[in-house]
Design a protein around this motif. Sequence first.
Motif, PDB file in Angstrom:
ATOM      1  N   PHE A  36      -6.195  -6.206   1.416  1.00  0.00           N
ATOM      2  CA  PHE A  36      -5.175  -6.763   1.405  1.00  0.00           C
ATOM      3  C   PHE A  36      -5.754  -8.496   0.832  1.00  0.00           C
ATOM      4  CE2 PHE A  36      -3.550  -4.461   5.127  1.00  0.00           C
ATOM      5  CZ  PHE A  36      -2.428  -4.855   4.508  1.00  0.00           C
ATOM      6  N   ARG A  38      -4.719 -12.039  -0.214  1.00  0.00           N
ATOM      7  CA  ARG A  38      -4.033 -13.879  -0.263  1.00  0.00           C
ATOM      8  C   ARG A  38      -3.539 -14.896  -0.957  1.00  0.00           C
ATOM      9  NH1 ARG A  38      -6.741 -15.474   5.511  1.00  0.00           N
ATOM     10  NH2 ARG A  38      -5.210 -13.576   6.124  1.00  0.00           N
ATOM     11  N   THR A  53       0.599 -12.852   1.614  1.00  0.00           N
ATOM     12  CA  THR A  53      -0.434 -12.048   1.748  1.00  0.00           C
ATOM     13  C   THR A  53       0.171 -11.137   1.441  1.00  0.00           C
ATOM     14  OG1 THR A  53      -1.175 -12.773   3.507  1.00  0.00           O
ATOM     15  CG2 THR A  53      -2.526 -11.420   3.218  1.00  0.00           C
TER      16      THR A  53
ATOM     17  N   TYR B 186       6.966  -9.224   4.031  1.00  0.00           N
ATOM     18  CA  TYR B 186       7.485  -8.134   2.941  1.00  0.00           C
ATOM     19  C   TYR B 186       6.825  -7.257   2.828  1.00  0.00           C
ATOM     20  CZ  TYR B 186       7.109  -6.719  -1.882  1.00  0.00           C
ATOM     21  OH  TYR B 186       6.687  -5.585  -3.344  1.00  0.00           O
ATOM     22  N   PRO B 188       7.135  -4.003   0.701  1.00  0.00           N
ATOM     23  CA  PRO B 188       7.809  -3.381  -0.126  1.00  0.00           C
ATOM     24  C   PRO B 188       8.921  -1.846  -0.052  1.00  0.00           C
ATOM     25  CG  PRO B 188       5.610  -2.882  -0.643  1.00  0.00           C
ATOM     26  CD  PRO B 188       5.889  -3.216   0.926  1.00  0.00           C
ATOM     27  N   GLU B 191       5.978   3.119   4.633  1.00  0.00           N
ATOM     28  CA  GLU B 191       4.457   3.222   4.532  1.00  0.00           C
ATOM     29  C   GLU B 191       3.904   3.693   5.910  1.00  0.00           C
ATOM     30  OE1 GLU B 191       3.264  -1.005   3.555  1.00  0.00           O
ATOM     31  OE2 GLU B 191       3.371  -2.098   5.553  1.00  0.00           O
ATOM     32  N   ASP B 195      -0.684   0.434   8.126  1.00  0.00           N
ATOM     33  CA  ASP B 195      -1.103  -0.339   6.995  1.00  0.00           C
ATOM     34  C   ASP B 195       0.189  -1.650   7.235  1.00  0.00           C
ATOM     35  OD1 ASP B 195      -2.004   0.041   5.276  1.00  0.00           O
ATOM     36  OD2 ASP B 195      -0.584   1.052   3.914  1.00  0.00           O
ATOM     37  N   ASN B 198      -1.546  -3.928   9.789  1.00  0.00           N
ATOM     38  CA  ASN B 198      -2.111  -5.106   9.251  1.00  0.00           C
ATOM     39  C   ASN B 198      -1.877  -5.871   8.528  1.00  0.00           C
ATOM     40  OD1 ASN B 198      -5.087  -3.906  10.101  1.00  0.00           O
ATOM     41  ND2 ASN B 198      -4.349  -2.877   8.788  1.00  0.00           N
ATOM     42  N   ARG B 199      -0.416  -5.965   7.914  1.00  0.00           N
ATOM     43  CA  ARG B 199       0.294  -7.132   6.758  1.00  0.00           C
ATOM     44  C   ARG B 199       0.494  -8.242   8.345  1.00  0.00           C
ATOM     45  NH1 ARG B 199       2.519  -5.696   1.904  1.00  0.00           N
ATOM     46  NH2 ARG B 199       2.866  -3.330   1.542  1.00  0.00           N
ATOM     47  N   ILE B 202      -3.020  -9.793   9.594  1.00  0.00           N
ATOM     48  CA  ILE B 202      -3.541 -10.685   8.628  1.00  0.00           C
ATOM     49  C   ILE B 202      -2.796 -12.509   8.730  1.00  0.00           C
ATOM     50  CG2 ILE B 202      -4.108 -10.755   5.929  1.00  0.00           C
ATOM     51  CD1 ILE B 202      -5.654  -8.442   6.446  1.00  0.00           C
ATOM     52  N   ASN B 203      -1.438 -11.947   8.698  1.00  0.00           N
ATOM     53  CA  ASN B 203      -0.744 -12.929   7.847  1.00  0.00           C
ATOM     54  C   ASN B 203      -0.173 -14.415   9.666  1.00  0.00           C
ATOM     55  OD1 ASN B 203       1.052 -13.307   5.591  1.00  0.00           O
ATOM     56  ND2 ASN B 203       1.336 -11.538   5.967  1.00  0.00           N
ATOM     57  N   GLU B 206      -4.414 -13.285  12.167  1.00  0.00           N
ATOM     58  CA  GLU B 206      -6.395 -13.583  11.686  1.00  0.00           C
ATOM     59  C   GLU B 206      -6.461 -15.004  11.497  1.00  0.00           C
ATOM     60  OE1 GLU B 206      -9.216 -10.444   9.909  1.00  0.00           O
ATOM     61  OE2 GLU B 206      -8.581 -11.972   8.280  1.00  0.00           O
TER      62      GLU B 206
END
Lengths: 187, 329
Positions: A36, A38, A53, B186, B188, B191, B195, B198-199, B202-203, B206
Amino acid sequence: MIKAGQIDKGTALLIKGQPFICIDREFVNPGKGSAFVRLKLKSPSTGQVLQETMKSQDNAEDINVEMMDFQYMYNDGENFHMMNVDTYDQFEIPMANFPDYQYLMKDGETYRCTVYGDDVLDIQIPSKVVYLVAEAEEAIKGDTVQGATKYVTTETGLRVRVPIFIKQGEKIRVNTETKEYLERVNS
Amino acid sequence: MKAAKSRSLLYGSIRRFFDQRGYLEVETPSLSPDLIPEATIDDFGTTFINEFEGSRDMYMIPSPEVFMKRLIADGSGSIYQISKCFRNCEQIGEIHNPEFSMLEYYTVGYDEVDSIALTQRLLRETALPNCPQSVLEDFEILSVRDAIMRYTVPQYTNITDAGTTDLDMLQNPKDLREQAQRLGLYVPGPESWDDTFNRIFINFVEPNLPKDHPVCLVEYPKQIECLAQRNGNYRRRWELYINGMEVANCYLEERDVETVRAYYKEEYNKLVELRSQNGKVIPDADASFADIFDRFPKCSGVAIGLDRLLMVETGRCDIDDVLLFPFPL
């Protein structure tokens, strides 16, 4: 279209119809997950900063920008007045979009700019610039609490902390990102 | 000098810690003819040149796992290793370097919960002088499911009407994707479940993990394929975050021959599909590796990124500050 993983600092993107410029990017890789990135994006017209991100493989809409060389003439407190050195066209660029740039840009100097339509998305200032010391405080003898430093003001009005041996009229090299003194320049 | 003394001190303490507990220090190859397939870890490939026997492709190890597990199957007992690992990718930044140092330890008879206690003791007993207290505090044990629920509330997402993000209720990729979109992310298009996970991770998770004490995130979703044993919707795996940075990863090691064989097949297909699109190195995978698990004892393995551990213990924010020779760019 551009892959998110290829977006670099300075890349211009269209986000929800608005141009944004990438001001910072950082790769993040979750353990056992796809890569990914950011991104920190800034709108040149509103100054709004947003964080996105994306997966490195995601597509983003990049925009066609032109790189132009602009000469910095002056500012009127609200806008920078700059001139395209090839066409002599003049541009007014809101100072609020480029905070502190009035202390970094030198009158008469030419800067590479990223232009989209009538908007200037980015003004590139070299990461290290030599400035003239216009004003220097007198160093106070015996004052070593500050690690023997003092403040000077450059010809552009930038205040920089320097070692006490720097005098008015001398030249210093400054890191324009951190606005920190790097070295004295002997001319 | 760029933490060289700190590194030397830390490695000495780590070796003493394991030696005192009867672990055997081992040294295994950095070059391997085949790797455990992991689609998301890019590899370095090279060629062994031999005029008489013929040349063959070799790969730099992304972790010493493939060799250390063979030793355990052959009856080595608990072992540890400090080794160089290699991961080929575009991610160079403050916490990534293509070549890095890893401490990997396997404890026979342990499960992943035992490894948490061991790792907590390791951090405390090997801590450098002046190590920040935030590294030495008790680990907070938090399940990934609870972490997602904790950090997807309006305080972190600025979205008031997204409802609860409970992974147990969102096991279908479409449901999770729609929830991610409700959270303002977002996505797309269709998926894989992991995946989208993880979006979200991570957003929201984390960046918001506490930085004043280590956090041990336990029970990773089953959809993130790996060689950790499964338990319902989750896997018996944890990751340790210090200062919000991933520092360690642990499994209760999978021991079922057929499960490992199936993992090899599926993960290798995924890897080939992903990498043939962009011309990346496709390492060989030898599924006969699965055969070692017919004699593999119950065992938990932990991998700690030593450069990152050194960073948090010496209060540095950039991996280059603990490397004598940063990767040339």
